[in-house]
Design a protein around this motif. Structure first.
Motif, mmCIF file in Angstrom:
data_model
loop_
_atom_site.group_PDB
_atom_site.id
_atom_site.type_symbol
_atom_site.label_atom_id
_atom_site.label_comp_id
_atom_site.label_asym_id
_atom_site.label_seq_id
_atom_site.Cartn_x
_atom_site.Cartn_y
_atom_site.Cartn_z
ATOM 1 N N ARG A 1 0.859 -1.186 0.000
ATOM 2 C CA ARG A 1 0.000 0.000 0.000
ATOM 3 C C ARG A 1 0.889 1.229 0.000
ATOM 4 O O ARG A 1 1.745 1.380 0.865
ATOM 5 C CB ARG A 1 -0.906 0.018 1.241
ATOM 6 C CG ARG A 1 -1.812 1.241 1.254
ATOM 7 C CD ARG A 1 -2.543 1.460 2.567
ATOM 8 N NE ARG A 1 -3.270 2.701 2.431
ATOM 9 C CZ ARG A 1 -2.729 3.911 2.632
ATOM 10 N NH1 ARG A 1 -1.458 4.008 3.021
ATOM 11 N NH2 ARG A 1 -3.437 5.003 2.454
ATOM 12 N N ASP A 2 0.697 2.122 -0.971
ATOM 13 C CA ASP A 2 1.490 3.348 -1.015
ATOM 14 C C ASP A 2 0.733 4.472 -0.319
ATOM 15 O O ASP A 2 -0.485 4.621 -0.471
ATOM 16 C CB ASP A 2 1.793 3.753 -2.458
ATOM 17 C CG ASP A 2 2.761 4.915 -2.513
ATOM 18 O OD1 ASP A 2 3.929 4.727 -2.124
ATOM 19 O OD2 ASP A 2 2.337 6.023 -2.909
ATOM 20 N N ASP A 3 1.482 5.294 0.436
ATOM 21 C CA ASP A 3 0.856 6.324 1.267
ATOM 22 C C ASP A 3 0.979 7.716 0.664
ATOM 23 O O ASP A 3 1.079 8.702 1.388
ATOM 24 C CB ASP A 3 1.483 6.291 2.673
ATOM 25 C CG ASP A 3 0.555 6.866 3.734
ATOM 26 O OD1 ASP A 3 -0.670 6.805 3.552
ATOM 27 O OD2 ASP A 3 1.068 7.375 4.749
ATOM 28 N N ASP B 1 -6.141 2.514 -2.628
ATOM 29 C CA ASP B 1 -7.254 3.213 -1.990
ATOM 30 C C ASP B 1 -7.015 4.711 -2.107
ATOM 31 O O ASP B 1 -5.953 5.161 -2.535
ATOM 32 C CB ASP B 1 -7.431 2.785 -0.527
ATOM 33 C CG ASP B 1 -6.222 3.119 0.337
ATOM 34 O OD1 ASP B 1 -5.836 4.291 0.390
ATOM 35 O OD2 ASP B 1 -5.663 2.201 0.966
ATOM 36 N N ASP B 2 -7.995 5.474 -1.738
ATOM 37 C CA ASP B 2 -7.920 6.935 -1.911
ATOM 38 C C ASP B 2 -7.273 7.640 -0.728
ATOM 39 O O ASP B 2 -7.032 8.846 -0.787
ATOM 40 C CB ASP B 2 -9.328 7.507 -2.131
ATOM 41 C CG ASP B 2 -9.960 7.009 -3.424
ATOM 42 O OD1 ASP B 2 -9.195 6.759 -4.379
ATOM 43 O OD2 ASP B 2 -11.194 6.857 -3.457
ATOM 44 N N SER B 3 -6.993 6.925 0.350
ATOM 45 C CA SER B 3 -6.418 7.546 1.538
ATOM 46 C C SER B 3 -4.928 7.785 1.345
ATOM 47 O O SER B 3 -4.205 6.897 0.884
ATOM 48 C CB SER B 3 -6.626 6.652 2.762
ATOM 49 O OG SER B 3 -7.985 6.380 2.947
ATOM 50 N N LYS B 4 -4.470 8.963 1.697
ATOM 51 C CA LYS B 4 -3.051 9.296 1.584
ATOM 52 C C LYS B 4 -2.556 9.876 2.901
ATOM 53 O O LYS B 4 -3.317 10.410 3.701
ATOM 54 C CB LYS B 4 -2.819 10.305 0.450
ATOM 55 C CG LYS B 4 -3.346 9.845 -0.917
ATOM 56 C CD LYS B 4 -2.683 8.567 -1.393
ATOM 57 C CE LYS B 4 -3.238 8.108 -2.737
ATOM 58 N NZ LYS B 4 -2.702 6.791 -3.149
ATOM 59 N N ASN B 5 -1.249 9.764 3.102
ATOM 60 C CA ASN B 5 -0.591 10.336 4.273
ATOM 61 C C ASN B 5 -1.195 9.845 5.594
ATOM 62 O O ASN B 5 -1.422 10.611 6.529
ATOM 63 C CB ASN B 5 -0.644 11.873 4.208
ATOM 64 C CG ASN B 5 0.042 12.418 2.962
ATOM 65 O OD1 ASN B 5 1.129 11.987 2.596
ATOM 66 N ND2 ASN B 5 -0.616 13.356 2.295
ATOM 67 N N LEU B 6 -1.436 8.551 5.656
ATOM 68 C CA LEU B 6 -1.957 7.959 6.886
ATOM 69 C C LEU B 6 -0.875 7.766 7.932
ATOM 70 O O LEU B 6 -1.184 7.589 9.108
ATOM 71 C CB LEU B 6 -2.599 6.600 6.583
ATOM 72 C CG LEU B 6 -3.848 6.598 5.708
ATOM 73 C CD1 LEU B 6 -4.353 5.166 5.528
ATOM 74 C CD2 LEU B 6 -4.941 7.463 6.324
ATOM 75 N N LYS B 7 0.388 7.775 7.503
ATOM 76 C CA LYS B 7 1.544 7.468 8.341
ATOM 77 C C LYS B 7 1.615 5.946 8.543
ATOM 78 O O LYS B 7 0.649 5.217 8.321
ATOM 79 C CB LYS B 7 1.510 8.199 9.688
ATOM 80 C CG LYS B 7 1.339 9.707 9.568
ATOM 81 C CD LYS B 7 2.453 10.369 8.773
ATOM 82 C CE LYS B 7 2.254 11.877 8.727
ATOM 83 N NZ LYS B 7 3.251 12.560 7.893
ATOM 84 N N PRO B 8 2.795 5.431 8.976
ATOM 85 C CA PRO B 8 3.007 3.981 8.993
ATOM 86 C C PRO B 8 1.986 3.178 9.785
ATOM 87 O O PRO B 8 1.481 2.159 9.306
ATOM 88 C CB PRO B 8 4.409 3.854 9.601
ATOM 89 C CG PRO B 8 5.101 5.119 9.221
ATOM 90 C CD PRO B 8 4.042 6.180 9.282
ATOM 91 N N ALA B 9 1.672 3.599 11.008
ATOM 92 C CA ALA B 9 0.788 2.788 11.854
ATOM 93 C C ALA B 9 -0.565 2.561 11.197
ATOM 94 O O ALA B 9 -1.042 1.420 11.082
ATOM 95 C CB ALA B 9 0.616 3.451 13.213
ATOM 96 N N ASN B 10 -1.210 3.629 10.746
ATOM 97 C CA ASN B 10 -2.532 3.495 10.150
ATOM 98 C C ASN B 10 -2.483 2.862 8.766
ATOM 99 O O ASN B 10 -3.428 2.186 8.348
ATOM 100 C CB ASN B 10 -3.210 4.865 10.071
ATOM 101 C CG ASN B 10 -3.645 5.373 11.426
ATOM 102 O OD1 ASN B 10 -4.113 4.607 12.263
ATOM 103 N ND2 ASN B 10 -3.472 6.659 11.678
#
Length: 315
Positions: free
Chosen positions: A36-38, A63-72
């Motif tokens: 998964r790329d962030d 998915d459309d989510s970006k910049n979730l950081k590693p944990a999420n």
């Protein structure tokens, strides 16, 4: 047996090829890699596409989510992927070819409780040249209730079973949780089993841009005099307190009497005197992964916790 390797990427073009190559070269071949790329803005996505074309075991979770950081980001992967065993993979390390095979041989067949196996690692510079760093010698030094004040396992050394994954994805709130790997370790400690495999199966690359790394080079004494060590220790004490409080909030109805008593007393430390905190620390023989780390944590916990929590509230 279904084995999933989970990788979260972010601007990883420098070392991603080498890491994926080390996975392809594993002696155990029956795995699938889910990436998964962030929100990378370099050539990370092109590298992933290239490898997907080469190897059908490599998959991209879009998915459309970006910049979730590693944990999420890793949590999202855990939710998306069904497997019997899971490994977490950083974009910039390099796995020894026997890592999967060796760790799977040490897997428990008991899928009814959360199980976790972790190995050791070897710190290297950006070119995978081994370097002196005490971080690699801290693996396998924690157990029991001391896991609530320290974590001796980054995600990249973990293997977890499906039961641990299921508990984690249903309990992970994101609130006051330091990292996904620490949360997993706490669940396994309280409700399941943890086994340490004293083998250095990863080259843990340190290059200055690590999202989470081994810290400054050298031994513990040298690190103790680094200019930011006190602020980091204060942060650690504050964050571990709130993480313990979160764990109790999520799981209090499922805890044994022993764990309920421990966490209740831990939380009470936030409003009690330093004498109470000292007695609590000594009663449970809490310790970090080295004597110096233990002394530092104990000092800030016993004498500074009230002020540290007040600072958090003001923030």
């Amino acid at each position: 047996m279904v084995v999933a390797i989970l990788m979260s990427t972010f601007n990883g073009e420098k070392y991603l090829n080498e890491q994926i190559e080390s996975l392809v070269n594993q002696t155990y071949k029956h795995w699938n890699l889910f990436i998964r790329d962030d929100g990378s803005i370099d050539h990370t996505s092109q590298i992933i596409t290239k490898w997907m074309r080469r190897d059908k075991r490599i998959h991209y979770i879009d998915d459309d989510s970006k910049n979730l950081k590693p944990a999420n980001s890793f949590l999202k992967l855990l939710k998306e992927v069904e497997a019997d065993y899971y490994f977490f993979c950083d974009q910039d390390d390099y796995w020894k070819s026997i890592k999967l095979e060796t760790m799977l041989k040490n897997a428990s067949n008991n899928q009814t409780i959360p199980n976790l196996v972790y190995c050791s690692l070897k710190c290297t510079d950006k070119n995978l040249v081994p370097e002196e760093n005490d971080f690699e010698n801290l693996m396998g030094k924690l157990s029991g209730k001391s896991r609530f004040i320290g974590n001796d396992m980054p995600g990249c050394v973990m293997m977890i079973n499906k039961k641990l994954r299921d508990v984690a994805i249903n309990s992970y709130t994101g609130n006051n949780i330091i990292m996904h790997d620490w949360w997993l370790a706490l669940i396994a400690e309280v409700f399941g089993n943890i086994a340490f495999l004293d083998k250095k199966l990863i080259y843990y690359r340190q290059h200055g841009d690590n999202s989470i790394g081994a810290g400054h080079r050298g031994g513990i004494i040298r690190k103790a005099f680094h200019k930011d060590v006190f602020s980091k220790q204060e942060d650690l004490v504050r964050e571990t307190y709130f993480q313990a409080k979160e764990f109790y909030s999520v799981f209090h109805n499922q805890l044994s009497d022993e764990w309920n008593d421990f966490l209740s007393m831990f939380i009470k430390c936030g409003s009690e005197s330093y004498r109470y905190r000292l007695q609590f620390f000594n009663t449970y023989k809490l310790h970090e992964s080295s004597k110096l780390r233990t002394l530092a944590y104990e000092y800030f916990f016993v004498f500074k916790l009230n002020n540290l929590l007040a600072t958090k509230e003001r923030d």
